[in-house]
Design a protein around this motif. Structure first.
Motif, PDB file in Angstrom:
ATOM      1  N   LYS A 252      -7.420   0.143  -5.397  1.00  0.00           N
ATOM      2  CA  LYS A 252      -8.108  -0.050  -4.117  1.00  0.00           C
ATOM      3  C   LYS A 252      -9.418  -0.807  -4.319  1.00  0.00           C
ATOM      4  CE  LYS A 252     -10.839   2.844  -2.286  1.00  0.00           C
ATOM      5  NZ  LYS A 252     -11.502   4.027  -1.689  1.00  0.00           N
TER       6      LYS A 252
ATOM      7  N   HIS B 109      -9.918  13.140  -1.635  1.00  0.00           N
ATOM      8  CA  HIS B 109      -9.019  12.962  -0.492  1.00  0.00           C
ATOM      9  C   HIS B 109      -9.560  13.730   0.697  1.00  0.00           C
ATOM     10  CE1 HIS B 109      -5.308  12.743   1.862  1.00  0.00           C
ATOM     11  NE2 HIS B 109      -4.900  11.800   1.014  1.00  0.00           N
TER      12      HIS B 109
ATOM     13  N   TRP C 296       0.833  -1.214   0.000  1.00  0.00           N
ATOM     14  CA  TRP C 296       0.000   0.000   0.000  1.00  0.00           C
ATOM     15  C   TRP C 296       0.865   1.260   0.000  1.00  0.00           C
ATOM     16  CZ3 TRP C 296      -4.482   1.283  -1.487  1.00  0.00           C
ATOM     17  CH2 TRP C 296      -5.071   2.476  -1.099  1.00  0.00           C
TER      18      TRP C 296
ATOM     19  N   LYS D 257      -4.708   4.697  -8.086  1.00  0.00           N
ATOM     20  CA  LYS D 257      -4.803   4.235  -6.705  1.00  0.00           C
ATOM     21  C   LYS D 257      -6.220   3.783  -6.397  1.00  0.00           C
ATOM     22  CE  LYS D 257      -1.417   7.608  -5.026  1.00  0.00           C
ATOM     23  NZ  LYS D 257      -1.283   8.804  -4.171  1.00  0.00           N
TER      24      LYS D 257
ATOM     25  N   ILE E 133     -10.391  -1.221   5.650  1.00  0.00           N
ATOM     26  CA  ILE E 133     -10.177  -0.278   4.542  1.00  0.00           C
ATOM     27  C   ILE E 133     -10.691   1.113   4.903  1.00  0.00           C
ATOM     28  CG2 ILE E 133     -10.864   0.239   2.151  1.00  0.00           C
ATOM     29  CD1 ILE E 133     -10.890  -2.842   1.738  1.00  0.00           C
ATOM     30  N   THR E 134     -11.844   1.157   5.601  1.00  0.00           N
ATOM     31  CA  THR E 134     -12.404   2.442   6.004  1.00  0.00           C
ATOM     32  C   THR E 134     -11.459   3.170   6.952  1.00  0.00           C
ATOM     33  OG1 THR E 134     -14.648   1.583   5.749  1.00  0.00           O
ATOM     34  CG2 THR E 134     -14.388   3.569   7.079  1.00  0.00           C
TER      35      THR E 134
ATOM     36  N   TYR F  98      -9.407   8.360   1.556  1.00  0.00           N
ATOM     37  CA  TYR F  98     -10.415   8.919   0.655  1.00  0.00           C
ATOM     38  C   TYR F  98     -11.809   8.914   1.299  1.00  0.00           C
ATOM     39  CZ  TYR F  98      -6.851   8.677  -2.927  1.00  0.00           C
ATOM     40  OH  TYR F  98      -5.699   8.861  -3.633  1.00  0.00           O
TER      41      TYR F  98
ATOM     42  N   GLN G 251       0.863   4.164  -2.869  1.00  0.00           N
ATOM     43  CA  GLN G 251       0.672   5.564  -2.526  1.00  0.00           C
ATOM     44  C   GLN G 251       1.780   6.446  -3.095  1.00  0.00           C
ATOM     45  OE1 GLN G 251      -2.166   6.428  -1.449  1.00  0.00           O
ATOM     46  NE2 GLN G 251      -2.285   6.368   0.777  1.00  0.00           N
TER      47      GLN G 251
ATOM     48  N   SER H  62      -8.044   4.027   4.686  1.00  0.00           N
ATOM     49  CA  SER H  62      -8.136   4.744   3.421  1.00  0.00           C
ATOM     50  C   SER H  62      -8.198   6.255   3.655  1.00  0.00           C
ATOM     51  CB  SER H  62      -9.399   4.303   2.652  1.00  0.00           C
ATOM     52  OG  SER H  62      -9.538   5.091   1.488  1.00  0.00           O
TER      53      SER H  62
END
Length: 478
Positions: free
Chosen positions: A24, A134, A8, A20, A45-46, A51, A12, A49
């Motif tokens: 993902k 982002h 990861w 990305k 992931i939450t 985003y 990045q 991440s």
């Protein structure tokens, strides 16, 4: 886990943002194939991440989400030179194609911030826009970028707006997608109040009423009424009721929703159709006395309490009528009631949208239930009757470009004695050759008027000679 973090970090550092996101999503979909780690992967992931995602659904409860429409308009109008998927359409009487984006994923940039849009469609056919950005750009996106999109979308929509003519689909064709409630085409009727053949004072009264309504948002709010208005257009066939509706739409730049009651199963579906209409629209039910057996029901019940002979006749007639109704219901599958229609035009659900006009038309005013056309439901009653001399002069100006003519005096005299619809007058004035022949058209009209007078005189003379009177079995009963 160490390997995952290493990969990861590499992604990045070396991959661009849009790649990305793609990687993902690919990883997410791969991981979620294993049901036992699906919930864990979502939380993982939450948490890691950077985003943020915002979803804008096509429908918010029962109502159409106008934010969705603004986004769709905005993204569709963006530059198409780099888009891989395009939609092409051709405007009528134009040789050029209009190209719009048709990508499921679109990248946009605003004040140096990159965002990504994606359109998703669920199993029931509902669409949702997903915005990804982002988290460090949250304030710019939520406070500035979203407002920019909504304003730009509304401006583009206003600039490119075309009036539409809608009709309701049969309920059996609705399916899970609410957009199937209505289907539409571009509305291009040329009618205007300038070419409408009717009394000038009545025309001015209607124009003033429409202007007061369209500019009356604050006034309606002040008096505590829903911002809607009802118009009842009645008169013999061919007197311009449909043309009047088209002239209203062109004057106010409103779309038209033509409701076919026989295609609606019940009152609940009628409400769904109402909710599915847009603001700044005209909802039309033409020939309402013929659409469904909704009228005169309460007055009919009161009339049953007369003499026994009349009661027997009425009961026999009612049985035949009920039998026909049951057969019609089975065939058309329509159970819309008078109560449902009253709630449609004046109930609580009628206030779910703003700036709407409801128009009923009928050839037989006496057949309508008084509750259906009372003031407050049908606010303005407009009678469109047979052609007068003033209406004829407007038609002559439209069709023959005439302001006056030696034959006008004779035509005026004949119109006072003859009942003729403006549509019949217009047909006689219509150009029948490559060039306009004013004398020939006016003489055709005079012949038609004299023919109607002669026919009427013959019928009256024959009736008096033989003592014949037209039999009406209901004349003494109602």
């Amino acid at each position: 886990m160490a390997s995952v973090f290493f990969l990861w970090a590499t992604v990045q550092q070396f991959f661009p943002n849009h790649l990305k996101i793609a990687i993902k999503e690919c990883l997410i979909s791969s991981i979620q194939q294993f049901t036992f780690v699906q919930r864990l992967s979502d939380r993982f992931i939450t948490f890691f991440s950077p985003y943020v995602e915002i979803k804008i659904s096509q429908y918010d409860g029962y109502q159409y989400n106008h934010a969705f429409a603004s986004i769709e308009t905005y993204l569709g109008e963006k530059a198409t030179d780099k888009a891989k998927h395009l939609r092409a359409s051709q405007v009528k009487e134009s040789k050029d194609l209009v190209l719009k984006r048709d990508d499921t994923r679109t990248r946009d940039e605003y004040k140096g911030v990159n965002v990504w849009w994606e359109i998703e469609t669920d199993s029931e056919g509902f669409r949702t826009y997903k915005l990804t950005f982002h988290r460090r750009s949250r304030d710019i996106v939520t406070n500035s970028y979203m407002k920019h999109i909504f304003e730009e979308g509304k401006l583009i929509d206003a600039k490119n707006k075309k009036m539409k003519l809608y009709t309701n689909n049969p309920s059996s064709s609705w399916g899970p997608n609410k957009t199937a409630l209505w289907r539409c085409i571009d509305f291009e009727h040329p009618a205007s109040f300038d070419t409408l053949a009717m009394d000038s004072k009545k025309k001015e009264e209607i124009l003033n009423d429409l202007a007061a309504f369209s500019n009356g948002k604050e006034y309606y709010k002040k008096i505590g009424k829903a911002w809607k208005r009802g118009y009842l257009l009645y008169g013999p066939p061919g007197t311009g009721k449909s043309t009047m509706i088209a002239a209203m739409a062109n004057l106010l730049n409103y779309s038209i929703y033509d409701v076919e009651l026989t295609a609606i199963k019940d009152n609940s579906e009628l409400r769904k159709l109402l909710i599915g209409t847009a603001t700044k629209s005209i909802i039309v039910i033409e020939d309402i006395d013929c659409s469904l057996d909704l009228t005169g029901q309460r007055s009919f019940k009161k009339k049953k309490k007369k003499k026994k002979k009349k009661e027997r006749f009425l009961m026999s007639w009612k049985k035949e009528k009920d039998k026909d109704q049951e057969e019609g219901k089975e065939e058309n599958k329509s159970f819309v009631t008078l109560s449902g229609l009253l709630n449609f035009i004046d109930g609580i659900w009628s206030a779910c949208g703003q700036e709407r006009i409801i128009v009923f038309t009928t050839n037989h005013l006496a057949k309508l239930d008084p509750a259906l056309i009372r003031r407050g439901r049908m606010d303005m009653h407009i009678e469109l009757s047979y052609c007068t001399f003033e209406a004829f002069k407007i038609l002559a100006k439209n069709y023959l470009d005439l302001d006056t003519h030696p034959l006008y005096t004779k035509i005026e005299s004949l119109l006072k004695e003859t009942k003729i619809a403006p549509a019949d007058v217009a047909e006689n004035l219509m150009k029948k050759k490559s060039e306009i022949d004013a004398d020939g058209s006016l003489n055709d009209l005079i012949d038609a008027l004299e023919g109607k007078n002669a026919q009427k005189a013959t019928v009256d003379e024959s009736s008096e000679k033989h003592g014949i009177k037209r039999f009406n079995p209901f004349r003494n009963l109602f």
